[in-house]
Design an enzyme around this catalytic site. Structure first.
Site, PDB file in Angstrom:
ATOM      1  N   SER A   1      -5.763  -1.781   6.326  1.00  0.00           N
ATOM      2  CA  SER A   1      -4.546  -2.091   6.107  1.00  0.00           C
ATOM      3  C   SER A   1      -4.216  -3.564   6.365  1.00  0.00           C
ATOM      4  CB  SER A   1      -3.373  -1.280   7.029  1.00  0.00           C
ATOM      5  OG  SER A   1      -3.794  -1.201   8.382  1.00  0.00           O
TER       6      SER A   1
ATOM      7  N   LEU B   1      -2.639  -8.554   3.337  1.00  0.00           N
ATOM      8  CA  LEU B   1      -2.881  -9.943   2.702  1.00  0.00           C
ATOM      9  C   LEU B   1      -2.367 -10.894   3.617  1.00  0.00           C
ATOM     10  CD1 LEU B   1      -0.528  -9.119  -0.678  1.00  0.00           C
ATOM     11  CD2 LEU B   1      -2.896  -9.463  -0.436  1.00  0.00           C
TER      12      LEU B   1
ATOM     13  N   CYS C   1      -1.804  -4.198  -4.126  1.00  0.00           N
ATOM     14  CA  CYS C   1      -1.898  -3.917  -2.826  1.00  0.00           C
ATOM     15  C   CYS C   1      -1.166  -3.001  -1.921  1.00  0.00           C
ATOM     16  CB  CYS C   1      -1.709  -5.342  -2.164  1.00  0.00           C
ATOM     17  SG  CYS C   1      -2.050  -5.214  -0.479  1.00  0.00           S
TER      18      CYS C   1
ATOM     19  N   ILE D   1     -10.772  -0.082  -9.672  1.00  0.00           N
ATOM     20  CA  ILE D   1      -9.609   0.384  -9.212  1.00  0.00           C
ATOM     21  C   ILE D   1      -9.586  -0.363  -7.904  1.00  0.00           C
ATOM     22  CG2 ILE D   1      -9.316   2.555 -10.216  1.00  0.00           C
ATOM     23  CD1 ILE D   1     -10.819   3.797  -7.725  1.00  0.00           C
TER      24      ILE D   1
ATOM     25  N   THR E   1      -7.691   0.008  -3.969  1.00  0.00           N
ATOM     26  CA  THR E   1      -7.757   1.287  -2.885  1.00  0.00           C
ATOM     27  C   THR E   1      -6.852   2.379  -3.379  1.00  0.00           C
ATOM     28  OG1 THR E   1      -6.399  -0.014  -1.411  1.00  0.00           O
ATOM     29  CG2 THR E   1      -8.837  -0.493  -0.972  1.00  0.00           C
TER      30      THR E   1
ATOM     31  N   GLY F   1     -14.799   2.250  -0.745  1.00  0.00           N
ATOM     32  CA  GLY F   1     -15.851   2.782  -0.214  1.00  0.00           C
ATOM     33  C   GLY F   1     -16.508   3.950  -1.364  1.00  0.00           C
TER      34      GLY F   1
ATOM     35  N   GLY G   1     -16.175   1.428  -4.692  1.00  0.00           N
ATOM     36  CA  GLY G   1     -17.204   2.305  -4.212  1.00  0.00           C
ATOM     37  C   GLY G   1     -18.688   2.077  -4.659  1.00  0.00           C
TER      38      GLY G   1
END
Lengths: 258, 303
Positions: free
Chosen positions: B70, B73, B129, B190, B192, B216, B243
């Site tokens: 988190s 930005l 985001c 993609i 997150t 991941g 990932g």
């Protein structure tokens, strides 16, 4: 070269206290350039993120680094199960370490619990000019007092329950007295409440103080901006988020916003 | 040695591997490990119109085969990026994708307009985001808003425009079609997945922001699925990510339809991951006697 990634063999392993381990690691290139206060970023086998662990000994002549760590969760438990001869996947040395003051005649090294190990390279540098004040919860956690003394530092050990050492209570009690007697600088590493108390005491006494901070990290090298720490520029009063891995882990006491 | 080059939106990449925005800063820290010219491209840290300080710490939490972040930005703003980071990056002989974001359409357009006047190769608009209160994912989870913000940015720049999509949607293909019709030259996905962890001893969320973005290896199957669906739904090229940790993962995303592949969290585990993945792609192609990496794009044979 500022830092490198590689696999380095564990030369020796020692249990220092319950859940606390010391590794001696063979890594010529890192030992040559590492500075007190810097850290290594170790990947526990099978994990995705590395663990930042402070450097507890630098021997450039023999190419050996020491680290001391405590088992916190699964990753450090896996690390603790590695043995002599196993290899550690490490990025090192990382971070901005403690300032070395060749002119200083008396410095205080304040370590709390697992914050004591990064005081060892400072004790090696300052020798008899250092007083090491270490704080632990109880006698079972006391570590590294002899190592500090072997470097020439005088030691003051504090335990919260009085079960070991000369002082029952916190590191701030002997620190206050030392500050009153006059010291050139204080270097500290430990829990956030301890660091805050040490920083406030030093600021009040107008004594130069550097503290080593901790934060959850990802990259360890300043790219991902994960390990933010609120820092005030003492000249401009500007507040910004700096990063423990690259700008720190060592910051000046008056810069940190708690 | 197989031919690893790919071409996206008229831009030549020497190989399809690009460190993803946010994990790689502006590349400087990774130059200690290897030459940036070994990379197909670099997606730079998300840039907004003004400097942003980001969220409070902790910003990072490890999760099984993944992590939450988190960061929010944090960046020095587009003017700093253009003056201090971009000129240096442009000397590195790799494709630079300037990742941009904003709280409003106007902010996104303003950043794009400033970058339009530079030599940057491509713009990657982040409409996904999960870590900022305004804009961010809100743009990426509604077709109407996605279309509006992409239209606004499209008017501000003639650079190849990639739109980075959020997986936190019911239908990724609807969003992809919306941004395609609004003028996107490519999509990347993609970003997150929105996630959360709680420390059961303190009853506090591990992240100071409560929620964060999951990345991941844990999210790789979601990435493969969404890249496959999207590549079948739009005509513009797809950049796959989510990932990827090995050359075979990259090949898998390309078989699903990706023309290039970004690498995120794997860089934290292994700072050499992007260049290792390039090497592994080459080994895979040579072993299968496939002459060019382009030949695997979209070649999955679904049941």
């Amino acid at each position: 070269m500022k830092y490198l990634q590689g696999k380095f063999p564990i030369l020796k392993k020692q249990a220092l206290a319950r859940d606390v381990y010391r590794f001696w690691i063979s890594c010529q290139e890192v030992a040559k350039i590492a500075q007190p206060g810097q850290f290594v970023h170790i990947l526990p086998p099978g994990f995705g993120l590395r663990r930042p662990i402070s450097i507890a000994g630098i021997d450039p002549e023999h190419g050996i680094l020491q680290i001391v760590f405590v088992i916190k969760h699964e990753g450090t438990r896996i690390l603790s199960e590695l043995r002599q001869g196993d290899e550690l996947d490490m990025i090192a040395p990382l971070g901005h370490g403690f300032t070395l003051l060749p002119e200083a005649s008396h410095v205080v090294l304040v370590g709390g619990g697992i914050g004591v190990p990064p005081m060892l390279p400072l004790a090696a540098y300052y020798g008899e000019k250092a007083t090491a004040v270490s704080g632990f919860r109880s006698f079972q956690q006391v570590i590294l007092q002899e190592d500090l003394e072997n470097y020439g530092a005088s030691t003051i050990c504090c335990t919260e329950d009085g079960s070991a050492g000369a002082i029952q209570g916190f590191v701030t009690t002997p620190l206050e007295q030392l500050l009153a007697e006059g010291v050139d600088a204080v270097f500290a590493c430990g829990s956030q409440p301890m660091l805050k108390a040490v920083a406030e005491l030093c600021i009040k006494n107008h004594t130069y103080c550097e503290i080593s901070m901790e934060e959850r990290m990802a990259c360890g090298i300043g790219a991902c901006l994960g390990c933010a720490c609120k820092i005030k520029n003492p000249d401009t009063e500007e507040i910004q988020f700096l990063h423990v891995c690259k700008n720190g882990p060592v910051f000046k006491a008056e810069e940190v916003i708690w | 040695m197989a031919d690893l080059s790919v071409n996206l939106c008229g831009i030549d990449f020497k190989n399809p591997i690009i460190p993803a925005s946010g994990v790689f800063g502006y590349g400087r820290e990774y130059e200690e490990f290897y030459d940036l010219s070994e990379l197909g491209g670099i997606a730079t840290k998300g840039t907004t119109a003004q400097k942003r300080t980001g969220n409070l710490s902790p910003r990072i939490a490890e999760t099984p085969f993944g992590m939450l972040n988190s960061v929010g930005l944090q960046n020095p703003g587009v003017d700093h990026f253009i003056a201090k980071e971009l000129p240096y990056l442009l000397t590195k002989n790799t494709v630079i994708l300037a990742n941009i974001a904003g709280s409003t359409q106007e902010e996104c357009a303003e950043v794009a307009e400033k970058l339009d006047a530079t030599q940057v190769h491509m713009i990657e608009l982040n409409i996904s985001c999960p870590n900022v209160k305004q804009g961010g994912a809100a743009f990426g989870t509604s077709c109407a808003m996605a279309e509006q913000v992409v239209s606004a940015v499209r008017k501000a720049t003639s650079k190849p425009l990639i739109v980075k999509l959020s997986p936190n949607v019911t239908s990724i293909t609807d969003i992809a079609k919306a941004v395609e019709s609004a003028g996107a030259d490519a999509v990347s996905l993609i970003n997150t997945l929105l996630g959360m962890r709680i420390d059961v001893h303190t009853r506090r969320p591990v992240l100071r922001n409560n929620m964060g973005g999951l990345s991941g290896a844990a999210i790789f199957p979601v990435a493969v699925r969404m890249v496959w669906q999207t590549a079948n739904a739009v005509k513009i090229p797809v950049i796959g990510m989510g990932g990827v940790t090995s050359g075979e993962d990259a090949i898998e995303l390309m078989m699903a339809g990706a023309s290039a592949v970004q690498v995120g969290m794997a860089v934290f585990t292994d700072p050499y991951a992007p260049v290792r993945i390039v090497r592994e792609i080459n080994q895979f192609l040579d072993a299968k006697q496939i002459p060019a990496v382009r030949d695997v794009i979209g070649t999955v044979q679904p049941w």
